[in-house]
Design an enzyme around this catalytic site. Structure first.
Site, PDB file in Angstrom:
ATOM      1  N   HIS A 217     -24.778  -6.696  -0.203  1.00  0.00           N
ATOM      2  CA  HIS A 217     -25.427  -6.815   1.105  1.00  0.00           C
ATOM      3  C   HIS A 217     -24.379  -6.950   2.206  1.00  0.00           C
ATOM      4  CE1 HIS A 217     -28.944  -7.988  -1.472  1.00  0.00           C
ATOM      5  NE2 HIS A 217     -29.530  -7.162  -0.626  1.00  0.00           N
ATOM      6  N   HIS A 221     -23.695  -1.173   2.948  1.00  0.00           N
ATOM      7  CA  HIS A 221     -25.100  -0.999   2.532  1.00  0.00           C
ATOM      8  C   HIS A 221     -25.969  -0.668   3.743  1.00  0.00           C
ATOM      9  CE1 HIS A 221     -29.077  -1.760   0.933  1.00  0.00           C
ATOM     10  NE2 HIS A 221     -29.244  -2.786   1.763  1.00  0.00           N
ATOM     11  N   ASP A 258     -30.542  -6.079   7.058  1.00  0.00           N
ATOM     12  CA  ASP A 258     -29.994  -7.153   6.225  1.00  0.00           C
ATOM     13  C   ASP A 258     -28.957  -7.970   6.989  1.00  0.00           C
ATOM     14  OD1 ASP A 258     -31.357  -7.175   3.803  1.00  0.00           O
ATOM     15  OD2 ASP A 258     -30.189  -5.507   2.985  1.00  0.00           O
ATOM     16  N   ASP A 367     -34.141   1.423   1.808  1.00  0.00           N
ATOM     17  CA  ASP A 367     -33.520   0.169   1.393  1.00  0.00           C
ATOM     18  C   ASP A 367     -33.233   0.136  -0.100  1.00  0.00           C
ATOM     19  OD1 ASP A 367     -32.514  -2.388   1.654  1.00  0.00           O
ATOM     20  OD2 ASP A 367     -34.468  -3.350   1.506  1.00  0.00           O
TER      21      ASP A 367
END
Length: 514
Positions: A217, A221, A258, A367
């Site tokens: 994360h 990403h 995120d 995602d």
């Protein structure tokens, strides 16, 4: 002290004279590839003054440094990318006021450090401050990187886009570069009259707020999800229906979905009584935090401050609605609604609420699209997310907490986690997406996922065979006790493999790939 951060490495085009280092002044950086040397970084960190960067498009970047007291925070170290001397600047040191009337740096009082980005003091035309005309190219990379990076950006809509390579070519600035490029390519900067300095500052701060020490994360990403979101928005069903506002929100949601992720999942935050779990009442804890963090940066930079207050608030709410949809514990809720719409054939993309729902589903797909990438990319992502799971498991063991599902590296492997995730989460979602948008991209994604699942299955079988062959040789004797122990070991392994996805409700909590 006023310092930019998270920008490409800037090469020096000539040695800096000693008299420049000893006084307040400017050091000129050039984007020329002909480098003739650089000063000692320690000397540079001790001087008081400014560094300016001038490129062919007359864009200027300024870095003002106070004195040696900020040496440990600025952090200079040589870049090892080539034999040329570079200065690598850690741009995490942010803003303090400086009394420019004082001639002695030692007499300057200690100042509290705040985050404030200052760069691009001027662009070559004042009209560019409120938008970039399409006919004027926007150079945002140093020339050492623009060649290959620009070639990749020309193919940013390809599903096999290698975000890891792109991140290296942009010197770790893939999220900034990619998002800026897509916003400019759609003409959104000019259409929404976005201030160039505010926009760049917002993107830099977004990238900075992703934790680079998270294996999964992190900003890479986020860049990967943004690229996938772009691919989905180019699909015929969406391309002919989405408004400019939809596209802007889709890209911003992908880039920030995120934001400030701590590298642990929601159950961990709840059982450790983390303040975020209390703040959001144990409901979509991480997603609420990502959304609020994004809104905070929007307001801090004033990116939408020129819009009517009502429009700005509406965009913040819709941004939150998109980010909250990535909560994988609500996967079945969104999937059931999506399936119901498709069964009843009542999706109307001229309806704003239906378009927004499709954007939510597109972001959910983006995602967790890693299993749908080509094997070389998918395998890297699988290893990274599993590493993050296992890091959480190690923390839980260290503090004598119950280890979360899939986070115990003693009983789980990359393969069984991925096979379970594909079976119970990814395949149902992408099968419905293919029903909605039956295109070559959808079939390509399903094809890759099938091949990747088979590849993980083969690797699992190979590892099991090797383990079983090693067991008799390590047993020493062929007694009944050793036979029973080997059989028990095999039963435990099979049980652990099945535990990777025994139900669709267990997978979302442990398999936090969002």
């Amino acid at each position: 002290m006023e310092v930019c951060y998270q920008l490409p490495v800037l090469p020096l085009d000539r040695p800096v004279p000693k008299h420049v280092l000893s006084r307040r002044g400017a050091i000129s950086f050039s984007s020329s590839s002909s480098l003739f040397g650089a000063p000692d970084p320690r000397q540079l960190s001790q001087r008081r003054g400014a560094i300016s960067y001038d490129s062919s498009d007359q864009t200027a970047l300024y870095i003002r440094m106070l004195d040696v007291r900020v040496r440990s925070q600025v952090g200079f170290e040589p870049e090892r990318r080539s034999s040329h001397p570079y200065l690598y600047i850690d741009f995490r040191t942010l803003h303090t006021r400086l009394d420019y009337g004082s001639t002695s740096s030692s007499s300057a009082p200690e100042r509290r450090v705040h985050r404030l980005l200052s760069f691009q003091r001027y662009l070559h035309s004042s009209r560019l401050l409120r938008g970039v005309p399409q006919q004027i190219p926007l150079h945002i990379l140093d020339e050492d990187y623009t060649g290959q990076a620009r070639c990749m950006l020309e193919k940013v809509g390809n599903w096999n886009f290698d975000i890891f390579l792109f991140d290296r070519l942009t010197n770790g600035n893939s999220l900034i570069t990619l998002t800026f490029h897509l916003l400019n390519q759609y003409g959104l900067v000019e259409l929404f009259q976005l201030d160039m300095v505010k926009l760049w500052r917002f993107l830099v701060m977004v990238q900075e707020d992703y934790h680079s020490d998270n294996p999964y994360h992190n900003a890479i990403h986020a860049a990967d999800v943004t690229q996938a979101m772009y691919c989905y928005m180019r699909e015929p069903m969406l391309a002919k229906s989405l408004t400019s506002c939809d596209i802007l929100l889709g890209l911003l949601a992908a880039a920030t979905h995120d934001l400030d992720h701590p590298g642990v999942n929601q159950p961990f935050l709840i059982k450790t009584d983390h303040y975020l779990a209390t703040l959001y009442r144990n409901t979509s804890v991480l997603e609420n935090h990502h959304w609020k963090s994004a809104v905070g940066l929007l307001r801090e930079t004033g990116l939408f401050s020129h819009l009517p207050a009502e429009d700005s608030l509406n965009m913040e709410r819709e941004l939150g609605s998109l980010i909250l949809a990535t909560d994988i514990s609500r996967q079945n809720e969104y999937l059931s609604r999506f399936r119901r719409h498709l069964d009843q054939e009542n999706l109307c993309l001229s309806n704003g609420s239906h378009r927004h729902f499709i954007l939510q589903m597109a972001l959910k797909c983006a995602d967790i699209c890693n299993p749908c990438r080509p094997w070389e990319l998918s395998k890297q992502w699988s290893e990274k997310v599993t590493e993050e799971f296992f890091q959480q498991g190690d923390i839980e063991k260290k503090h004598k907490l119950e280890v979360s599902p899939l986070c115990d590296q003693g009983i789980n492997t990359v393969g069984n986690i991925q096979i379970g995730f594909m079976t119970y989460v990814a395949e149902p979602l992408f099968a419905e997406w293919a029903r909605f948008s039956d295109t070559r991209l959808s079939q390509t994604m399903l094809g890759h996922m099938g091949l990747n699942k088979a590849s993980w299955g083969s690797l699992q079988q190979e590892q099991t065979s090797v383990s079983e062959e090693a067991e008799p040789s390590s047993a020493g004797t062929d007694t009944e006790d050793s036979t029973a122990a080997a059989a028990a070991t095999r039963r435990n392994r099979n049980t652990a493999t099945a535990a990777g996805g025994t139900s669709s409700k267990e997978i979302p909590q442990g398999s936090r790939e969002s």
